[in-house]
Design a protein around this motif. Structure first.
Motif, PDB file in Angstrom:
ATOM      1  N   GLY A  74       0.781  -1.224   0.000  1.00 41.41           N
ATOM      2  CA  GLY A  74       0.000   0.000   0.000  1.00 41.41           C
ATOM      3  C   GLY A  74       0.816   1.279   0.000  1.00 41.41           C
ATOM      4  O   GLY A  74       2.052   1.280   0.109  1.00 41.41           O
ATOM      5  N   GLU A  75       0.096   2.383  -0.105  1.00 40.38           N
ATOM      6  CA  GLU A  75       0.703   3.715  -0.221  1.00 40.38           C
ATOM      7  C   GLU A  75       1.525   4.089   1.007  1.00 40.38           C
ATOM      8  O   GLU A  75       2.542   4.790   0.895  1.00 40.38           O
ATOM      9  N   LEU A  76       1.118   3.630   2.194  1.00 38.53           N
ATOM     10  CA  LEU A  76       1.799   4.018   3.429  1.00 38.53           C
ATOM     11  C   LEU A  76       3.281   3.678   3.379  1.00 38.53           C
ATOM     12  O   LEU A  76       4.144   4.489   3.757  1.00 38.53           O
ATOM     13  N   TYR A  77       3.605   2.468   2.865  1.00 32.88           N
ATOM     14  CA  TYR A  77       5.014   2.066   2.775  1.00 32.88           C
ATOM     15  C   TYR A  77       5.777   2.923   1.768  1.00 32.88           C
ATOM     16  O   TYR A  77       6.967   3.208   1.955  1.00 32.88           O
ATOM     17  N   ILE A  78       5.096   3.334   0.691  1.00 30.77           N
ATOM     18  CA  ILE A  78       5.759   4.148  -0.339  1.00 30.77           C
ATOM     19  C   ILE A  78       6.031   5.557   0.191  1.00 30.77           C
ATOM     20  O   ILE A  78       7.100   6.136  -0.069  1.00 30.77           O
ATOM     21  N   ILE A 138       3.427   8.118  -6.650  1.00 31.10           N
ATOM     22  CA  ILE A 138       4.768   8.304  -7.243  1.00 31.10           C
ATOM     23  C   ILE A 138       4.757   9.278  -8.409  1.00 31.10           C
ATOM     24  O   ILE A 138       5.827   9.671  -8.901  1.00 31.10           O
ATOM     25  N   GLU A 139       3.565   9.690  -8.875  1.00 31.16           N
ATOM     26  CA  GLU A 139       3.507  10.606 -10.021  1.00 31.16           C
ATOM     27  C   GLU A 139       4.221  11.915  -9.688  1.00 31.16           C
ATOM     28  O   GLU A 139       3.923  12.564  -8.684  1.00 31.16           O
ATOM     29  N   ARG A 147       7.291  12.210  -8.794  1.00 27.83           N
ATOM     30  CA  ARG A 147       8.361  11.993  -7.803  1.00 27.83           C
ATOM     31  C   ARG A 147       9.400  11.049  -8.397  1.00 27.83           C
ATOM     32  O   ARG A 147       9.086  10.221  -9.247  1.00 27.83           O
ATOM     33  N   PRO A 148      10.639  11.151  -7.932  1.00 28.78           N
ATOM     34  CA  PRO A 148      11.722  10.310  -8.495  1.00 28.78           C
ATOM     35  C   PRO A 148      11.659   8.871  -7.951  1.00 28.78           C
ATOM     36  O   PRO A 148      12.599   8.373  -7.323  1.00 28.78           O
ATOM     37  N   LEU A 149      10.514   8.269  -8.160  1.00 27.40           N
ATOM     38  CA  LEU A 149      10.250   6.924  -7.641  1.00 27.40           C
ATOM     39  C   LEU A 149       9.797   6.013  -8.764  1.00 27.40           C
ATOM     40  O   LEU A 149       9.018   6.411  -9.633  1.00 27.40           O
ATOM     41  N   ASP A 150      10.251   4.762  -8.728  1.00 23.29           N
ATOM     42  CA  ASP A 150       9.773   3.740  -9.664  1.00 23.29           C
ATOM     43  C   ASP A 150       9.283   2.537  -8.869  1.00 23.29           C
ATOM     44  O   ASP A 150       9.879   2.170  -7.840  1.00 23.29           O
ATOM     45  N   LEU A 151       8.227   1.916  -9.359  1.00 20.76           N
ATOM     46  CA  LEU A 151       7.687   0.710  -8.739  1.00 20.76           C
ATOM     47  C   LEU A 151       7.939  -0.471  -9.672  1.00 20.76           C
ATOM     48  O   LEU A 151       7.535  -0.441 -10.838  1.00 20.76           O
ATOM     49  N   ILE A 152       8.606  -1.484  -9.165  1.00 17.64           N
ATOM     50  CA  ILE A 152       8.886  -2.689  -9.954  1.00 17.64           C
ATOM     51  C   ILE A 152       8.078  -3.840  -9.372  1.00 17.64           C
ATOM     52  O   ILE A 152       8.333  -4.284  -8.243  1.00 17.64           O
TER      53      ILE A 152
END
Length: 455
Positions: A398-402, A433-434, A436-441
């Motif tokens: 979920g979003e909380l961890y991100i 993450i939109e 933001r310098p984040l990627d989800l794999i």
């Protein structure tokens, strides 16, 4: 005056003689009545055949004659011929409402006992409840009403009845076992323990009391004591399979997987194990095999379960998951290997992702839910400090961890971050993450990279 006194004395003497004669005659009448029921003409006790024959003669004239029903019922009840006694006491209990000569309490009590022995539980509870209203302190009515409630799984109603039966007859045997079972099934584990102990004092060979006591000890946090009992019962033909399952669960929780597997494997060797119990043992053993990285053996058991019950628990999902793991050894390491192999795989994941660049690991932090790796990555054109977070879960993250991950990135001034999972990320995570310098794999991309790695 003397004459009057003499008359009074004479009158008293006459009355005494009359009373004495009446008592003697009463005894004779009582004796003749008793002998007509229980003795023959020669004064010998009547046989059961004689009693039934005479009762049938009476009942041929009147099917509801208590003088015929009562002696016949007595013969059948004391001989434990429940099916024959049942209709007689059913009839007597109905007649008791209008015929005061019938012992209503005994009729309802015996009707109820017959019902219980013939597994007619609702009728038994109704009859015994009526008997209870007539005498609530009687041992038999409390014991059998408790038994009826126990058989119908009304444990909270059975407990007070069984306790009252012990008050009425403290020396009675067999009550503590049933009372202990009611307390155990009603989740009153601590209170059940002294009952099982007394049941075992009455009969040390009682395996049922022994198993239930051990299981109650486990529930009360005394698994170290209970496991000795379960191990002792493992070979038992009746309680062996249940004991193997209990021992296997205990050793699994202790992370003693080798002993847990041994417990459960012995459980499967038992014959005539109830189907549901066998499925549970197979399911638990499959999970132990997976924890030992014996994927093939675990899958074999899950497929056996599916052949028996296609919708048993999450077997179908587990089969899909572990079939994929069996075809991808690196994914297997990612999900279920120890921390050392897992961290080595994560390092190779980063190196493979940047195979045309240079990767220098700065820090590794291993947690229960995820592992963070901080690395300096450079190529001929750029250089970044990047933070990787590897989730081992196969569920949704979920979003909380991100959000928490992004906060850590800001604290250590990382240029870019990657969250990796063997499952997927929630829609809220993707929205977060939109910009933001984040990627989800997620799993699909993770699997592609893992296939390129040689461990």
């Amino acid at each position: 005056m003397g004459n009057i006194f003499s008359y009074v004395i004479a009158a008293i003497v006459v009355m005494g003689v009359i009373l004495l004669l009446m008592a003697i005659m009463g005894r004779k009448r009582g004796g003749s009545s008793s002998s007509s029921i229980g003795k023959d003409r020669n004064g010998k006790p009547k046989t059961q055949t004689q009693i039934i024959r005479e009762a049938n003669k009476r009942l041929a004239k009147d099917p509801h004659d208590p003088a015929g029903l009562e002696p016949m019922g007595e013969v059948y009840f004391t001989s434990k011929l429940w099916e024959k006694a049942l209709p007689i006491y059913s009839d007597l209990s109905r007649l008791a409402a209008t015929k005061t000569s019938i012992n209503a309490f005994q009729a309802y009590l015996r009707y109820g006992i017959c019902c219980i022995n013939l597994d007619k539980i609702p009728e038994g509870i109704q009859a015994l409840s009526t008997a209870y209203n007539l005498d609530s302190h009687n041992f038999d009515v409390n014991f059998y009403l408790g038994m009826a409630c126990f058989k119908s799984k009304q444990y909270d109603k059975a407990i007070p009845c069984l306790k009252k039966s012990l008050v009425a007859k403290p020396e009675a045997t067999g009550v503590y076992l049933v009372l202990g079972q009611c307390l155990y099934m009603g989740h009153h584990y601590r209170e059940s323990l002294p009952c099982f102990k007394k049941a075992l004092d009455e009969d040390p060979s009682n395996k049922e009391a022994l198993f239930c006591m051990a299981d109650a000890m486990t529930e009360e946090g005394h698994g170290d004591k209970a496991i000795k009992v379960f191990t002792h019962l493992r070979p038992d033909p009746i309680y062996g399979a249940k004991s193997c399952l209990a021992a296997g669960i205990y050793h699994t929780k202790k992370n003693d997987l080798e002993t847990a597997a041994q417990d459960l494997e012995i459980g499967l060797k038992h014959e005539n194990t109830p189907p549901e119990l066998k499925l549970e043992i197979e399911y638990r053993l499959a999970q132990v095999y997976f924890s030992q990285n014996q994927i093939g053996k675990g899958l074999q058991l899950l497929k056996l379960i599916r052949n028996t019950n296609t919708n048993y628990k999450d077997v179908n999902a587990l089969i899909s998951r572990y079939q994929e793991l069996s075809q991808n050894s690196n994914l297997q390491i990612y999900i279920s290997a120890g921390n050392s192999d897992f961290v080595s795989l994560c390092r190779k994941f980063i190196a493979t992702k940047y195979h045309n660049g240079t990767v220098k690991i700065q820090d590794i932090s291993v947690g229960q839910l995820y592992t963070d790796i901080l690395a300096d990555v450079s190529s001929s054109r750029w250089e970044d400090t990047e933070l990787f977070r590897f989730f081992r879960t196969t569920g949704s993250t979920g979003e909380l961890y991100i959000r928490e991950f992004h906060g850590k990135m800001q604290d250590i001034k990382a240029d870019r971050g990657f969250c990796v999972t063997a499952g997927n990320f929630s829609d809220e995570s993707r929205k977060y993450i939109e910009g933001r310098p984040l990627d989800l794999i997620e799993k699909v991309e993770l699997t592609k990279i893992l296939k390129q790695i040689t461990m």
